[in-house]
Motif scaffolding. Structure first.
Motif, mmCIF file in Angstrom:
data_model
loop_
_atom_site.group_PDB
_atom_site.id
_atom_site.type_symbol
_atom_site.label_atom_id
_atom_site.label_comp_id
_atom_site.label_asym_id
_atom_site.label_seq_id
_atom_site.Cartn_x
_atom_site.Cartn_y
_atom_site.Cartn_z
ATOM 1 N N ALA A 1 -7.983 -1.770 6.488
ATOM 2 C CA ALA A 1 -6.803 -1.167 5.870
ATOM 3 C C ALA A 1 -5.721 -0.914 6.912
ATOM 4 C CB ALA A 1 -7.181 0.145 5.186
ATOM 5 N N LEU A 2 -6.126 -0.462 8.106
ATOM 6 C CA LEU A 2 -5.126 -0.107 9.107
ATOM 7 C C LEU A 2 -4.688 -1.305 9.926
ATOM 8 C CD1 LEU A 2 -6.479 3.295 10.401
ATOM 9 C CD2 LEU A 2 -4.712 2.848 8.744
ATOM 10 N N THR B 1 -3.872 -4.450 8.957
ATOM 11 C CA THR B 1 -3.046 -5.500 8.384
ATOM 12 C C THR B 1 -1.640 -4.974 8.091
ATOM 13 O OG1 THR B 1 -2.711 -6.787 6.403
ATOM 14 C CG2 THR B 1 -4.166 -4.934 6.195
ATOM 15 N N ARG C 1 1.131 -4.908 2.593
ATOM 16 C CA ARG C 1 1.094 -3.585 1.957
ATOM 17 C C ARG C 1 -0.062 -3.442 0.973
ATOM 18 N NH1 ARG C 1 6.168 -1.019 3.191
ATOM 19 N NH2 ARG C 1 5.782 -0.935 5.397
ATOM 20 N N SER D 1 -3.434 -3.185 2.750
ATOM 21 C CA SER D 1 -3.800 -1.922 3.386
ATOM 22 C C SER D 1 -4.088 -0.844 2.354
ATOM 23 C CB SER D 1 -2.759 -1.461 4.413
ATOM 24 O OG SER D 1 -1.490 -1.749 4.022
ATOM 25 N N PHE E 1 -7.556 1.002 1.741
ATOM 26 C CA PHE E 1 -7.670 2.455 1.815
ATOM 27 C C PHE E 1 -8.389 3.027 0.594
ATOM 28 C CE2 PHE E 1 -5.974 6.657 0.881
ATOM 29 C CZ PHE E 1 -6.399 7.312 2.009
ATOM 30 N N THR F 1 -3.995 9.431 -4.119
ATOM 31 C CA THR F 1 -3.304 9.032 -2.896
ATOM 32 C C THR F 1 -2.966 7.552 -2.932
ATOM 33 O OG1 THR F 1 -4.595 10.693 -1.749
ATOM 34 C CG2 THR F 1 -3.386 9.180 -0.401
ATOM 35 N N LEU G 1 0.783 6.066 -2.520
ATOM 36 C CA LEU G 1 1.129 5.101 -1.482
ATOM 37 C C LEU G 1 1.732 3.848 -2.112
ATOM 38 C CD1 LEU G 1 -2.068 5.473 0.656
ATOM 39 C CD2 LEU G 1 0.209 5.968 1.462
ATOM 40 N N ALA H 1 5.214 2.071 -1.435
ATOM 41 C CA ALA H 1 5.036 0.867 -0.620
ATOM 42 C C ALA H 1 6.265 -0.023 -0.639
ATOM 43 C CB ALA H 1 3.821 0.097 -1.106
ATOM 44 N N LEU I 1 9.661 1.724 1.055
ATOM 45 C CA LEU I 1 9.765 1.830 2.514
ATOM 46 C C LEU I 1 9.936 0.435 3.075
ATOM 47 C CD1 LEU I 1 6.877 4.304 3.251
ATOM 48 C CD2 LEU I 1 9.298 4.764 3.310
ATOM 49 N N LEU J 1 4.413 3.679 6.495
ATOM 50 C CA LEU J 1 3.319 3.700 5.523
ATOM 51 C C LEU J 1 1.974 3.681 6.237
ATOM 52 C CD1 LEU J 1 3.131 3.383 2.315
ATOM 53 C CD2 LEU J 1 2.122 1.225 2.915
ATOM 54 N N LEU J 2 1.879 2.846 7.282
ATOM 55 C CA LEU J 2 0.608 2.768 7.999
ATOM 56 C C LEU J 2 0.327 4.066 8.752
ATOM 57 C CD1 LEU J 2 0.273 -0.843 9.376
ATOM 58 C CD2 LEU J 2 -1.041 0.296 7.633
ATOM 59 N N VAL K 1 1.192 7.108 7.691
ATOM 60 C CA VAL K 1 0.672 8.057 6.690
ATOM 61 C C VAL K 1 -0.776 7.715 6.350
ATOM 62 C CG1 VAL K 1 0.998 8.926 4.366
ATOM 63 C CG2 VAL K 1 2.958 8.485 5.784
ATOM 64 N N LEU K 2 -1.049 6.415 6.225
ATOM 65 C CA LEU K 2 -2.423 5.968 5.967
ATOM 66 C C LEU K 2 -3.354 6.419 7.078
ATOM 67 C CD1 LEU K 2 -2.394 2.305 4.690
ATOM 68 C CD2 LEU K 2 -3.769 4.155 3.865
ATOM 69 N N SER K 3 -2.901 6.275 8.349
ATOM 70 C CA SER K 3 -3.752 6.670 9.472
ATOM 71 C C SER K 3 -4.064 8.152 9.421
ATOM 72 C CB SER K 3 -3.097 6.376 10.805
ATOM 73 O OG SER K 3 -2.492 5.149 10.820
ATOM 74 N N ASN L 1 -4.290 9.971 6.804
ATOM 75 C CA ASN L 1 -5.311 10.168 5.776
ATOM 76 C C ASN L 1 -6.692 9.787 6.277
ATOM 77 O OD1 ASN L 1 -4.470 10.945 2.872
ATOM 78 N ND2 ASN L 1 -2.765 9.796 3.680
#
Lengths: 97, 301, 91, 83
Positions: free
Chosen positions: B20-21, B23, B26, B29, B33, B64, B68, B72, B75, C29-30, C32-34, C36
């Motif tokens: 998830a982290l 790549t 959007r 990931s 997640f 969540t 996101l 996605a 952003l 975005l990544l 915020v994901l991190s 979490n």
């Protein structure tokens, strides 16, 4: 009686699990979106239903029967709807992107 | 065999989190997640914490993920300037040391547990038999009250910033039967979790999250139109939870002389009342956090 | 005790991974994901250490439950702010 | 014992779809993989619940199933808003 139920339950669960395994393999290996979708929906409806049926045989309590039935209905329903939406988007726009 | 299960599960958690982290796609990931959240919830079940697992599955993976996804496409991806290799190697080394130190520290920490004895000793007077609910709404109810206040602060922040609403889209004729089954199921399950939270895993947070999931289906399916009137009603319901909890705290102060010490024998009634209102309020808050508030002209505020 | 050790390793692995991504990635975005993932890793560590003799301590469970709910609020607030920053940059 | 082995197999099935999630190539493939992983976790919980003699896990499976439906819908619905 209980041993018969246990054997039946274990057999059903084994069938369901192998269904899931084959579906996962299909989603991994099949060549295009629509055939992967085909593998997914089989796992959602048949695989989980078999596993839940097997679990119901092994447990044999009415309250867990209700919960298992609801699980199967929900997963099958979401599989059908999501599959339909993905396929529709795929066919009308070429892809979801 | 169960050891092999645990090893595979732990490996799967770390692997999906790395996917998830790692790549820049959007969808990849966020999907990674969501699957991480599901696997984490599964490992929490294995760790003997089903209450937390329910909350993690409902909030961590479900809501969540939706949040996101909403953001996605709004952003912009950052410029793909990669930091120099030497920096990345140093950071990776620090990260590995951090993980190792953390694992070693947690594993060798003295295991004398202080709380289980205290909790089980007082569980009988708490009014409920699920120890987690007892801690949340009786022994440490003050923390939970402040937590609701934190949620409300986040809601006010979202209201000030006012992100755009997600646009409802036409999803086709299968949506109606889907919503007709899933939304009542969510409401039913929320009630079930709320009621059984007193004795077995479940409670206000899990129920609120499930209810919010049902409302999300209504919004995404285009069945609920987000008028300003509806949103202000939602805000009222969100505030209601905090208000009822605060009033309950003050009235227990008046009745027993101690903040949030429930009167003798009536603890279960109090806890259930507070939890029922909290469920509605948490569901409203989570929904409003997802859909955002209308931006008003300045002179109107 | 071994299965707890496995989950402790997984939890600290998640923390390290999230730390690495937070330090090296510029994508909002990544990040915020991190954040979490970091919180989830800490939750696993906390609960794995709270478990002994087949029972899991209720107090850490309540903490983590609170933490999960606060985390989703923080995520929503961060995403709203990030969207605002991006739209300001456009103008 | 057999049930523990079956739970292990279900977990393998859950994880086996993940390569598809990573390699894609389209968004639809990734959503399919995530959906299958959701079904897999529900199945794992059911088998575990049968093995461990704890029916509380069935409730957890029900919550997972509901949320799988919601997040699957979110994936498809929010995907299309960009069009």
């Amino acid at each position: 009686m209980t041993t018969v139920l246990q054997v039946v339950g274990l057999t059903l669960t084994t069938f369901g699990v192998s269904f899931l395994l084959i579906a996962a393999l299909g989603v991994w290996r099949l060549p295009d979106v629509l055939s992967r979708l085909h593998a997914l929906t089989k796992a959602d409806s048949a695989g989980l239903a078999l596993i839940a049926l097997g679990a119901a045989c092994l447990k044999g309590r009415p309250d867990s029967l209700l919960v298992l039935g609801l699980c199967v209905v929900l997963v099958a329903l979401s599989g059908v709807t999501i599959g339909h939406l993905i396929a529709r988007a795929h066919l009308s726009e070429g892809d979801l992107e | 065999m169960s050891l092999a299960f645990d090893i595979l599960l732990a490996f799967g958690v770390v692997f999906t989190a790395a996917a998830a982290l790692g790549t820049h796609d959007r969808v990849a990931s966020i999907a990674g997640f969501v699957v991480t959240g599901l696997l984490v919830a599964l490992s929490l079940v294995r760790l003997g914490a089903p209450d937390v697992a329910l909350a993690e599955a409902a909030i961590g993976a479900g809501l969540t993920g939706a949040l996101l996804l909403r953001s996605a496409w709004r952003l912009k991806p950052a410029e793909s300037r990669v930091s120099p290799a030497i920096d990345r190697i140093i950071v990776a080394l620090i990260a590995v040391c951090l993980s190792g130190a953390l694992a070693w520290a947690v594993y060798t920490a003295p295991g004398a547990a202080l709380y289980p004895a205290l909790v089980s000793e007082r569980l009988a007077e708490s009014g409920v038999t699920n120890p987690v609910t007892a801690v949340l709404l009786n022994f440490r109810a003050w923390d939970t009250l402040l937590e609701i206040a934190v949620l409300f602060v986040a809601l006010i922040l979202v209201r000030i910033v006012a992100p755009a609403h997600p646009q409802p889209v036409v999803l086709g004729e299968l949506m109606l039967p889907f919503a007709r089954i899933v939304v009542p199921m969510c409401a039913f399950l929320a009630g079930h979790l709320l009621w059984q939270g007193a004795s077995v895993p479940g409670g206000a947070f899990q129920a609120g999250a499930i209810l919010a999931g049902g409302l999300l289906v209504l919004m995404l399916g285009g069945f609920a139109v987000l008028t300003p009137r509806l949103l202000s009603w939602g805000m009222m319901v969100a505030l209601l939870g905090l208000a009822v909890f605060a009033v309950a705290a003050l009235s227990t102060e008046a009745l027993t002389g101690t903040l949030l010490l429930y009167p003798d024998g009536a603890a279960k009634i109090w806890i259930l009342m507070i939890e029922a209102v909290l469920t509605l309020s948490i569901a409203a808050m989570l929904c409003l956090l997802f859909c955002g508030m209308p931006r008003r002209p300045l002179n109107d505020v | 005790m071994t299965s707890e050790l496995i989950y402790i390793c997984a939890g600290s692995g998640l923390v390290g991974l999230a730390f690495y991504r937070l330090a090296t990635c510029r994508d909002m975005l990544l990040r915020v994901l991190s954040l979490n993932v970091l919180a989830v890793g800490i939750a696993i560590l906390f609960l794995a250490s709270a478990r002994n003799a087949g029972m899991t301590d209720a107090v850490p469970q309540a903490f983590i439950l609170t933490g999960i709910v606060v985390l989703v609020a923080v995520t929503a607030a961060l995403l709203a702010l990030a969207e605002q920053i991006d739209s300001q940059r456009d103008e | 014992m057999i049930l523990n082995f079956l739970a292990f197999c279900t977990l393998v099935a859950t994880l086996a779809a993940l390569p598809r999630l990573i390699i894609g190539p389209t968004a639809a493939d990734r959503i399919i993989a995530a959906q299958l992983a959701g079904t897999g976790t529900v199945a794992t919980l059911i088998v575990l619940g049968t093995a461990d003699k704890t029916p509380a896990l069935f409730d957890a499976a029900l919550v997972f199933a509901t949320l799988a439906a919601v997040s699957g819908l979110a994936f498809v619905a929010l995907q299309r808003t960009r069009l």
